[in-house]
Design a protein around this motif. Structure first.
Motif, PDB file in Angstrom:
ATOM      1  N   LYS A  34      54.236 -37.918 -53.005  1.00 30.80           N
ATOM      2  CA  LYS A  34      53.770 -37.492 -51.755  1.00 30.80           C
ATOM      3  C   LYS A  34      52.219 -37.785 -51.751  1.00 30.80           C
ATOM      4  O   LYS A  34      51.796 -38.356 -50.752  1.00 30.80           O
ATOM      5  CB  LYS A  34      53.799 -35.940 -51.573  1.00 30.80           C
ATOM      6  N   THR A  96      61.268 -39.172 -49.709  1.00 29.89           N
ATOM      7  CA  THR A  96      59.964 -38.221 -49.993  1.00 29.89           C
ATOM      8  C   THR A  96      58.958 -38.273 -48.900  1.00 29.89           C
ATOM      9  O   THR A  96      58.360 -37.452 -48.267  1.00 29.89           O
ATOM     10  CB  THR A  96      59.603 -38.527 -51.276  1.00 29.89           C
ATOM     11  N   THR A  99      60.204 -36.198 -45.763  1.00 25.95           N
ATOM     12  CA  THR A  99      60.358 -34.821 -46.152  1.00 25.95           C
ATOM     13  C   THR A  99      59.327 -34.240 -46.607  1.00 25.95           C
ATOM     14  O   THR A  99      58.219 -35.029 -46.653  1.00 25.95           O
ATOM     15  CB  THR A  99      61.783 -34.440 -46.656  1.00 25.95           C
ATOM     16  N   ASN A 100      59.443 -33.289 -46.995  1.00 29.72           N
ATOM     17  CA  ASN A 100      58.054 -32.805 -47.912  1.00 29.72           C
ATOM     18  C   ASN A 100      58.618 -32.628 -49.654  1.00 29.72           C
ATOM     19  O   ASN A 100      59.763 -32.841 -49.746  1.00 29.72           O
ATOM     20  CB  ASN A 100      57.576 -31.215 -47.699  1.00 29.72           C
ATOM     21  N   SER A 102      58.322 -30.433 -51.888  1.00 30.78           N
ATOM     22  CA  SER A 102      59.227 -29.188 -52.272  1.00 30.78           C
ATOM     23  C   SER A 102      60.790 -29.354 -52.074  1.00 30.78           C
ATOM     24  O   SER A 102      61.511 -29.243 -52.960  1.00 30.78           O
ATOM     25  CB  SER A 102      58.766 -27.979 -52.032  1.00 30.78           C
ATOM     26  N   ARG A 103      61.219 -29.907 -50.907  1.00 28.51           N
ATOM     27  CA  ARG A 103      62.423 -30.019 -50.593  1.00 28.51           C
ATOM     28  C   ARG A 103      63.051 -31.608 -51.599  1.00 28.51           C
ATOM     29  O   ARG A 103      64.099 -31.547 -52.100  1.00 28.51           O
ATOM     30  CB  ARG A 103      62.746 -30.490 -49.208  1.00 28.51           C
ATOM     31  N   SER A 104      62.065 -32.399 -51.543  1.00 33.50           N
ATOM     32  CA  SER A 104      62.417 -33.733 -52.332  1.00 33.50           C
ATOM     33  C   SER A 104      62.687 -33.405 -53.982  1.00 33.50           C
ATOM     34  O   SER A 104      63.816 -33.843 -54.408  1.00 33.50           O
ATOM     35  CB  SER A 104      61.399 -34.701 -52.346  1.00 33.50           C
ATOM     36  N   TYR A 155      63.623 -32.851 -41.125  1.00 32.08           N
ATOM     37  CA  TYR A 155      63.527 -33.485 -42.297  1.00 32.08           C
ATOM     38  C   TYR A 155      65.018 -34.269 -42.777  1.00 32.08           C
ATOM     39  O   TYR A 155      65.229 -34.364 -43.736  1.00 32.08           O
ATOM     40  CB  TYR A 155      63.308 -32.370 -43.244  1.00 32.08           C
ATOM     41  N   SER A 265      54.334 -28.138 -55.505  1.00 33.42           N
ATOM     42  CA  SER A 265      54.129 -28.575 -54.198  1.00 33.42           C
ATOM     43  C   SER A 265      53.256 -27.337 -53.447  1.00 33.42           C
ATOM     44  O   SER A 265      52.462 -27.598 -52.561  1.00 33.42           O
ATOM     45  CB  SER A 265      55.699 -28.490 -53.516  1.00 33.42           C
ATOM     46  N   LEU A 269      49.878 -29.094 -52.791  1.00 37.10           N
ATOM     47  CA  LEU A 269      49.999 -29.631 -51.386  1.00 37.10           C
ATOM     48  C   LEU A 269      49.904 -28.444 -50.279  1.00 37.10           C
ATOM     49  O   LEU A 269      50.122 -28.699 -49.061  1.00 37.10           O
ATOM     50  CB  LEU A 269      51.232 -30.317 -51.261  1.00 37.10           C
ATOM     51  N   GLU A 271      52.302 -26.613 -49.291  1.00 36.93           N
ATOM     52  CA  GLU A 271      53.750 -26.623 -48.820  1.00 36.93           C
ATOM     53  C   GLU A 271      54.418 -24.988 -48.887  1.00 36.93           C
ATOM     54  O   GLU A 271      53.725 -24.188 -49.617  1.00 36.93           O
ATOM     55  CB  GLU A 271      54.742 -27.299 -49.412  1.00 36.93           C
TER      56      GLU A 271
END
Length: 300
Positions: A34, A96, A99-100, A102-104, A155, A265, A269, A271
């Protein structure tokens, strides 16, 4: 390949510690992707990552006295691995980006379940059991929660691409397990990276011509982490472990990766950890443990 050609040794303290180190480091991969995407396009970054990874492996092989040349009969398997590798990494980077982190991280960490599934059909002596099926169901319950949240966030496409990448990563673990039965891990990891480089170069030239690059210190650091630490050190380490131990059992250690990935994340980041994502993380982690609870093999 028959059962007598496959090594499925019990995981001891040393192997377990090394596997744990690899999955902890892997937790930073989605975060570094990211960060890297802030200054490089997805496919070009993949190429840079695996150029660095190949150079790291080459240095390791040179210092260890391991030749990188492989027998002619092995090229078909390595070429197939290289193509699978290109698709899997390309989907991960693009997904990635959409999306963000953490989800990735949660979605890519479904790969141990796919490893267990593909190993059942492709690796002698590594069969699905009742506990593995139960773990698969738990993992997909967690994935369902991620996608339920995706519908209202934009996402969805990115999440789908990362999930497909996780499936292909599971398949790639099994392919590597089969290849390292007759090759040194250095050889497999090196040629996996090298054979992917022309594909990444051509794809980037075709589809990323008008992308603006901004090579800041964080971007360069993120790409170095992906290349030297993940594509170099971690890939060699996991290929070496796969040579001696069950592919599905090594996946048990993967439950640490999404935990570290999500925490990084949030910390690096900024998030948000939503309740649904937290619940999904728990289900994925529990599912990985359940999938790999085979008596005697999962103990460290």
């Amino acid at each position: 390949m028959n059962a007598s050609e496959v090594r499925n040794e019990r995981i001891g303290l040393k192997a377990g510690s090394l596997a744990l180190l690899a999955v902890v480091l892997w937790g930073g991969n989605s975060v570094s992707i990211k960060i890297g995407l802030e200054g490089m396009p997805p496919v070009a970054m993949a190429g840079a990552r695996f150029l660095l990874g190949a150079l790291t492996v080459a240095v390791g092989a040179l210092l260890s006295g391991i030749p990188l040349r492989v027998p002619r009969g092995r090229w078909m398997g390595l070429t197939g691995l290289g193509l699978l590798f290109c698709v899997q990494i390309g989907l991960l980077n693009v997904g990635t980006h959409l999306t963000n982190a953490s989800r990735s991280t949660v979605l890519i960490c479904t790969y141990p379940f796919f490893t267990a599934f593909f190993a059942h059909f492709l690796i002698p002596g590594d069969r699905l059991s009742t506990s593995k099926v139960a773990g698969l169901l738990l993992s997909f319950a967690g994935v369902t929660l991620v996608f339920a949240e995706s519908l209202g966030t934009g996402y969805l496409l990115g999440d789908m691409l990362v999930l497909i990448s996780g499936m292909l990563l599971g398949l790639r673990q099994v392919v590597i397990k089969r290849l390292v039965s007759g090759l040194h891990p250095f050889q497999v990891v090196f040629w996996q990276a090298v054979l992917s480089l022309p594909v990444f170069a051509v794809a980037s030239a075709l589809f990323e011509q008008n992308t603006v690059w901004e090579l800041s210190s964080p971007v360069i650091g993120a790409v170095l982490f992906q290349g030297v630490v993940i594509a170099g050190f971690c890939f060699i380490l996991m290929a070496s472990l796969l040579k001696r131990h069950r592919a599905s059992t090594l996946g048990a250690f993967g439950f640490v990766t999404p935990v570290f990935g999500v925490l990084l994340s949030v910390l690096l980041l900024g998030e948000q950890l939503s309740p649904l994502l937290a619940a999904s993380l728990m289900l994925v982690a529990i599912g990985i443990v359940v999938v790999n609870r085979d008596a005697g093999e999962s103990r460290v």
